[in-house]
Scaffold this motif. Structure first.
Motif, PDB file in Angstrom:
ATOM      1  N   VAL A  78      -1.519  10.088   5.966  1.00  0.00           N
ATOM      2  CA  VAL A  78      -0.363   9.583   5.303  1.00  0.00           C
ATOM      3  C   VAL A  78       0.409   9.826   5.687  1.00  0.00           C
ATOM      4  CG1 VAL A  78       0.004   7.945   2.649  1.00  0.00           C
ATOM      5  CG2 VAL A  78      -2.098   8.378   3.557  1.00  0.00           C
ATOM      6  N   PHE A  80       4.666  10.423   3.867  1.00  0.00           N
ATOM      7  CA  PHE A  80       5.450  10.106   2.628  1.00  0.00           C
ATOM      8  C   PHE A  80       6.346  10.193   2.396  1.00  0.00           C
ATOM      9  CE2 PHE A  80       0.760  12.168   1.437  1.00  0.00           C
ATOM     10  CZ  PHE A  80       0.735  10.449  -0.174  1.00  0.00           C
ATOM     11  N   ASP A 107       4.259   2.236   7.261  1.00  0.00           N
ATOM     12  CA  ASP A 107       3.090   2.550   6.635  1.00  0.00           C
ATOM     13  C   ASP A 107       3.079   3.608   6.070  1.00  0.00           C
ATOM     14  OD1 ASP A 107       1.053   0.436   8.258  1.00  0.00           O
ATOM     15  OD2 ASP A 107       0.249   2.326   9.320  1.00  0.00           O
ATOM     16  N   ILE A 109       4.828   5.637   2.418  1.00  0.00           N
ATOM     17  CA  ILE A 109       4.630   5.694   1.454  1.00  0.00           C
ATOM     18  C   ILE A 109       6.157   5.818   0.063  1.00  0.00           C
ATOM     19  CG2 ILE A 109       3.972   6.016  -1.185  1.00  0.00           C
ATOM     20  CD1 ILE A 109       0.294   5.862   0.332  1.00  0.00           C
ATOM     21  N   ASP A 120       4.092   1.746  -9.145  1.00  0.00           N
ATOM     22  CA  ASP A 120       3.325   1.769  -8.138  1.00  0.00           C
ATOM     23  C   ASP A 120       3.085   0.201  -7.960  1.00  0.00           C
ATOM     24  OD1 ASP A 120       1.158   1.856  -6.271  1.00  0.00           O
ATOM     25  OD2 ASP A 120       0.080   2.444  -7.776  1.00  0.00           O
ATOM     26  N   VAL A 122       3.945  -2.571  -4.134  1.00  0.00           N
ATOM     27  CA  VAL A 122       4.698  -2.899  -2.906  1.00  0.00           C
ATOM     28  C   VAL A 122       5.764  -3.656  -3.010  1.00  0.00           C
ATOM     29  CG1 VAL A 122       3.987  -3.425  -1.113  1.00  0.00           C
ATOM     30  CG2 VAL A 122       2.084  -2.489  -2.388  1.00  0.00           C
ATOM     31  N   VAL A 126       6.239  -2.375   1.425  1.00  0.00           N
ATOM     32  CA  VAL A 126       6.465  -0.858   1.492  1.00  0.00           C
ATOM     33  C   VAL A 126       5.860  -0.200   0.070  1.00  0.00           C
ATOM     34  CG1 VAL A 126       7.861   1.305   1.652  1.00  0.00           C
ATOM     35  CG2 VAL A 126       8.492  -0.494   3.063  1.00  0.00           C
ATOM     36  N   ARG A 127       4.454   0.569  -0.071  1.00  0.00           N
ATOM     37  CA  ARG A 127       4.574   1.318  -1.240  1.00  0.00           C
ATOM     38  C   ARG A 127       4.900   1.800  -1.951  1.00  0.00           C
ATOM     39  NH1 ARG A 127      -1.262   3.044  -2.799  1.00  0.00           N
ATOM     40  NH2 ARG A 127      -1.126   3.193  -5.107  1.00  0.00           N
ATOM     41  N   LEU A 128       5.898   1.732  -2.992  1.00  0.00           N
ATOM     42  CA  LEU A 128       6.934   2.353  -3.937  1.00  0.00           C
ATOM     43  C   LEU A 128       5.528   2.953  -4.686  1.00  0.00           C
ATOM     44  CD1 LEU A 128       9.616  -0.171  -3.937  1.00  0.00           C
ATOM     45  CD2 LEU A 128       8.823   1.700  -2.180  1.00  0.00           C
ATOM     46  N   LEU A 129       5.666   4.566  -5.175  1.00  0.00           N
ATOM     47  CA  LEU A 129       5.553   5.908  -5.789  1.00  0.00           C
ATOM     48  C   LEU A 129       6.340   6.328  -6.716  1.00  0.00           C
ATOM     49  CD1 LEU A 129       1.867   6.991  -4.697  1.00  0.00           C
ATOM     50  CD2 LEU A 129       2.717   5.319  -5.830  1.00  0.00           C
TER      51      LEU A 129
END
Length: 162
Positions: A78, A80, A107, A109, A120, A122, A126-129
């Motif tokens: 993954v 980041f 892809d 994060i 958490d 999308v 884009v997935r955002l944390l």
């Protein structure tokens, strides 16, 4: 692989230390991501000593701590992209997602801090944390962090509260 995701420790301006429960998780994680606002060189040094491996960026309250504004790391398949997310709350998710897209592939994060609010989601594909504040620094209501488990490009994220 277990990844501890923290941000906005604000030591010493808003907190005196990272909670012991979080210190333990940081020390036992395989890698630590810190999305900025350590607040002091001593806070950076403390996290560096705790973490077996650390990827970190500087935040808007950080002095010259020798950290980049954006960092990318691949862990367990993954990717980041870390950035602090500095700026107004209005447009925060757009700003972070734009940084991720400009830095890595679709892809990746995004990991950011700044708001002290757990996130958490999308946004724009884009997935955002956002782990919130590891010390519960104002305006956070509580100390929070995220624990991510990654393997073969698959990620699971859990919220941890102190």
């Amino acid at each position: 692989m277990e990844i501890a995701i923290i941000s906005d420790t604000h030591i010493p301006s808003r907190a005196s230390h990272i909670p012991d429960a979080f210190r333990e998780r940081i020390g036992t994680a395989d890698h630590v991501l810190h999305a900025g606002d350590f607040d002091s060189k001593s806070a950076v040094a403390d996290v560096q000593q705790l973490a077996p491996a650390l990827t970190a960026v500087r935040g808007n309250t950080d002095p010259a701590v020798g950290l980049p504004e954006v960092a990318t790391v691949e862990l367990g398949g993954v990717t980041f992209v870390l950035t602090h997310g500095t700026g107004s709350k209005h447009g925060y998710e757009d700003r972070v997602a734009t940084t991720v897209r400009a830095t890595a592939d679709a892809d990746a994060i995004g990991v950011a801090g700044h708001t002290h609010e757990v996130l958490d989601t999308v946004h724009g594909g884009v997935r955002l944390l956002n782990p919130g504040s590891a010390t519960g620094a104002s305006p956070a209501a509580r100390a929070t962090m995220l624990l991510a488990t990654v393997a073969d490009g698959v990620i699971a994220v859990d919220l941890v509260e102190a």
